[in-house]
Design an enzyme around this catalytic site. Structure first.
Site, mmCIF file in Angstrom:
data_model
loop_
_atom_site.group_PDB
_atom_site.id
_atom_site.type_symbol
_atom_site.label_atom_id
_atom_site.label_comp_id
_atom_site.label_asym_id
_atom_site.label_seq_id
_atom_site.Cartn_x
_atom_site.Cartn_y
_atom_site.Cartn_z
ATOM 1 N N CYS A 1 0.803 -1.235 0.000
ATOM 2 C CA CYS A 1 0.000 0.000 0.000
ATOM 3 C C CYS A 1 0.827 1.273 0.000
ATOM 4 O O CYS A 1 0.281 2.358 -0.203
ATOM 5 C CB CYS A 1 -0.953 0.015 1.175
ATOM 6 S SG CYS A 1 -2.182 -1.274 1.071
ATOM 7 N N HIS B 1 -3.412 7.054 3.063
ATOM 8 C CA HIS B 1 -3.816 5.771 2.487
ATOM 9 C C HIS B 1 -5.142 5.372 3.115
ATOM 10 O O HIS B 1 -5.357 5.582 4.307
ATOM 11 C CB HIS B 1 -2.737 4.718 2.769
ATOM 12 C CG HIS B 1 -3.163 3.328 2.400
ATOM 13 N ND1 HIS B 1 -3.632 3.027 1.141
ATOM 14 C CD2 HIS B 1 -3.236 2.184 3.116
ATOM 15 C CE1 HIS B 1 -3.957 1.747 1.102
ATOM 16 N NE2 HIS B 1 -3.729 1.209 2.287
ATOM 17 N N ASN C 1 -10.381 -0.108 0.191
ATOM 18 C CA ASN C 1 -8.917 -0.040 0.107
ATOM 19 C C ASN C 1 -8.482 -0.545 -1.270
ATOM 20 O O ASN C 1 -8.544 -1.740 -1.541
ATOM 21 C CB ASN C 1 -8.302 -0.896 1.225
ATOM 22 C CG ASN C 1 -6.777 -0.847 1.216
ATOM 23 O OD1 ASN C 1 -6.157 -0.302 0.296
ATOM 24 N ND2 ASN C 1 -6.164 -1.423 2.232
HETATM 25 N N1 ACO Z 1 -18.100 -8.855 9.783
HETATM 26 C C1 ACO Z 1 -18.432 -9.192 11.040
HETATM 27 N N2 ACO Z 1 -17.514 -9.548 11.962
HETATM 28 C C2 ACO Z 1 -16.228 -9.568 11.558
HETATM 29 C C3 ACO Z 1 -15.813 -9.231 10.255
HETATM 30 C C4 ACO Z 1 -16.813 -8.866 9.350
HETATM 31 N N3 ACO Z 1 -16.556 -8.520 8.073
HETATM 32 N N4 ACO Z 1 -14.481 -9.337 10.169
HETATM 33 C C5 ACO Z 1 -14.049 -9.729 11.374
HETATM 34 N N5 ACO Z 1 -15.106 -9.881 12.214
HETATM 35 C C6 ACO Z 1 -15.102 -10.276 13.616
HETATM 36 C C7 ACO Z 1 -13.893 -11.107 13.981
HETATM 37 O O1 ACO Z 1 -14.082 -12.466 13.627
HETATM 38 C C8 ACO Z 1 -13.833 -10.904 15.469
HETATM 39 O O2 ACO Z 1 -14.752 -11.760 16.073
HETATM 40 P P1 ACO Z 1 -14.386 -12.536 17.445
HETATM 41 O O3 ACO Z 1 -14.129 -11.433 18.432
HETATM 42 O O4 ACO Z 1 -15.589 -13.337 17.714
HETATM 43 O O5 ACO Z 1 -13.148 -13.316 17.121
HETATM 44 C C9 ACO Z 1 -14.325 -9.458 15.634
HETATM 45 O O6 ACO Z 1 -15.022 -9.135 14.440
HETATM 46 C C10 ACO Z 1 -13.218 -8.473 15.847
HETATM 47 O O7 ACO Z 1 -12.176 -8.726 14.886
HETATM 48 P P2 ACO Z 1 -10.951 -7.768 14.758
HETATM 49 O O8 ACO Z 1 -10.054 -8.268 13.663
HETATM 50 O O9 ACO Z 1 -10.346 -7.545 16.110
HETATM 51 O O10 ACO Z 1 -11.692 -6.448 14.274
HETATM 52 P P3 ACO Z 1 -11.093 -5.025 14.153
HETATM 53 O O11 ACO Z 1 -11.906 -4.096 14.918
HETATM 54 O O12 ACO Z 1 -9.612 -5.039 14.366
HETATM 55 O O13 ACO Z 1 -11.326 -4.715 12.613
HETATM 56 C C11 ACO Z 1 -10.059 -4.729 10.546
HETATM 57 C C12 ACO Z 1 -10.784 -5.575 11.614
HETATM 58 C C13 ACO Z 1 -11.097 -3.827 9.912
HETATM 59 C C14 ACO Z 1 -9.468 -5.659 9.502
HETATM 60 C C15 ACO Z 1 -8.956 -3.896 11.222
HETATM 61 O O14 ACO Z 1 -8.166 -4.738 12.014
HETATM 62 C C16 ACO Z 1 -8.058 -3.189 10.236
HETATM 63 O O15 ACO Z 1 -8.451 -2.236 9.585
HETATM 64 N N6 ACO Z 1 -6.766 -3.575 10.125
HETATM 65 C C17 ACO Z 1 -5.753 -2.857 9.353
HETATM 66 C C18 ACO Z 1 -5.915 -3.019 7.888
HETATM 67 C C19 ACO Z 1 -4.747 -2.323 7.187
HETATM 68 O O16 ACO Z 1 -4.361 -1.213 7.541
HETATM 69 N N7 ACO Z 1 -4.113 -2.976 6.237
HETATM 70 C C20 ACO Z 1 -2.875 -2.422 5.695
HETATM 71 C C21 ACO Z 1 -2.996 -2.013 4.342
HETATM 72 S S1 ACO Z 1 -3.493 -3.314 3.286
HETATM 73 C C22 ACO Z 1 -2.121 -3.706 2.264
HETATM 74 O O17 ACO Z 1 -1.021 -3.327 2.459
HETATM 75 C C23 ACO Z 1 -2.415 -4.675 1.124
#
Ligand code: ACO
Length: 345
Positions: A117, A257, A287
């Site tokens: 990214c 980003h 994204n």
């Molecule tokens: N719908 C419903 N529930 C979900 C979903 C979904 N789509 N996805 C995950 N959950 C659940 C999980 O299973 C988890 O459930 P559990 O507690 O029963 O295990 C709960 O939601 C919380 O999961 P987390 O992963 O802790 O959720 P979080 O609040 O962290 O959000 C997210 C997840 C959106 C992916 C976040 O972690 C994020 O944005 N991460 C960074 C992404 C990023 O910056 N990527 C870098 C760039 S990408 C690149 O370089 C290609």
């Protein structure tokens, strides 16, 4: 002593494919909801490239064609083309080579940059060196990704996040001292474990087993990536601000980003910037990896004025992160009006 030329962004153009995938549609495919996606990420919909045989180069070529058209630039005038992508059409040749062929640019240097990214900001930094040392006068940097080609649409943790798109900028020697004032690129390879694609490279070439085990898709440990993204985006923005004597109230636009609205808000808050001065497109594009930053510039082009101070910041797989400080070179409203791209806001 010759003073190095500064590279100015003199035009921007973008492309997103016509097909839209909404949160409601995703909620039928996996166990998720519009409320969860909107609340946790800020994404409402994303564009998906459909059509057999169409890869990243298709969208990138559309963006580059638009850029050439809106600036009245002939393909033969371009000296260098860099494509930032994580989803190249093929392992080789480079997507940059393919784009050049598609738009009629020949006999120049063209190559891809892979920094997940952060690739678009890495590429801007590289391109600006070619202008600074006088070996190129017109350089195109295009950030493009067909993320839908490496996303597992049975994995709710990743399939809601990504979309497809492309954005391109033209860089030329600055006429008035505006342009890319500073840039910083960084990486930490130990972060690979949290965000990568396991199969399809030389470490694990494609096989029936790798396909069966769904190893050709994005593997992301969301919480770990989130923690690093929050820290590094703010860190790089802070470093750029400090070494250029900038305070939050001096920056006209943060161009972050677009991975998660919460990461964007946290970066802005740490920089002391209100959200009115932050470019946000994640709600409609998701994204798009290397395309997020040029698509932001394209969407907000009409609001950009000569001399505006922009801070571009990115974080991605690798880990990689980067910051670029730009003084805007032209009246965006005139460019939008003149070129009639219909994006005046
Ligand atoms: N719908 C419903 N529930 C979900 C979903 C979904 N789509 N996805 C995950 N959950 C659940 C999980 O299973 C988890 O459930 P559990 O507690 O029963 O295990 C709960 O939601 C919380 O999961 P987390 O992963 O802790 O959720 P979080 O609040 O962290 O959000 C997210 C997840 C959106 C992916 C976040 O972690 C994020 O944005 N991460 C960074 C992404 C990023 O910056 N990527 C870098 C760039 S990408 C690149 O370089 C290609």
């Amino acid at each position: 002593m010759t003073i190095p030329a500064r590279a100015a962004i003199t035009a921007v153009h973008g492309y997103v494919p016509p097909d839209v995938l909404t949160n409601a549609e995703l909620a039928v495919m996996v166990d998720t909801s519009d409320a969860w996606i909107t609340e946790r990420t800020g994404i409402r919909e994303r564009h998906i490239l459909k059509g057999e045989g169409l890869g990243t180069s298709h969208m990138a070529a559309e963006a580059v064609r638009g850029l050439l058209q809106k600036t009245g630039t002939a393909p033969g005038e371009i000296d260098l083309l860099i494509c930032a992508t994580t989803t190249p059409d093929m392992q080789f040749p480079s997507t940059a080579n393919l784009i050049c062929d598609m738009v009629g640019i020949r006999d120049i240097g063209s190559f891809d940059v892979q920094a997940a990214c952060s690739g678009f900001l890495y590429s801007l930094t590289i391109a600006s060196q070619f202008i600074a040392n006088g070996t190129a006068r017109k350089v195109i940097v295009v950030g493009a990704d067909k993320m839908s080609s490496i996303i597992d649409y049975t994995d709710r943790a990743t399939c809601v996040l990504f979309g497809d798109g492309a954005g391109a900028v033209l860089l030329e020697p600055s006429a008035d001292g505006t342009g890319i004032m500073d840039s910083l690129i960084r990486s930490d390879g130990a972060g690979w474990i949290h965000l990568h694609q396991k199969a399809g490279g030389s470490r694990m070439p494609a096989s029936a087993k790798s396909v069966d085990q769904r190893l050709h898709y994005v593997h992301q440990e969301g919480a770990a990536v989130y923690k690093h993204a929050i820290a590094r985006m703010a860190e790089v923005a802070g470093q750029i601000m400090t070494r250029n004597n900038l305070r939050g109230n001096m920056i006209d636009w943060l161009v972050p980003h677009q991975a998660n609205k919460r990461i964007i808000e946290s970066t802005a808050e740490r920089m002391g910037l209100p959200m009115e001065r932050v470019m946000v497109t994640i709600n409609k594009y998701g994204n798009t990896t290397n395309a997020t930053i040029p698509l932001c510039l394209w969407d907000y082009e009409a609001k950009l004025k000569p001399g505006n101070k922009l801070l571009l910041a990115a974080f991605g797989g690798g880990f990689t992160w980067a910051g670029v400080y730009v003084q805007w070179a032209y009246d965006g409203a005139k460019a939008v009006k003149f070129n009639g791209n219909g994006k005046a806001s």
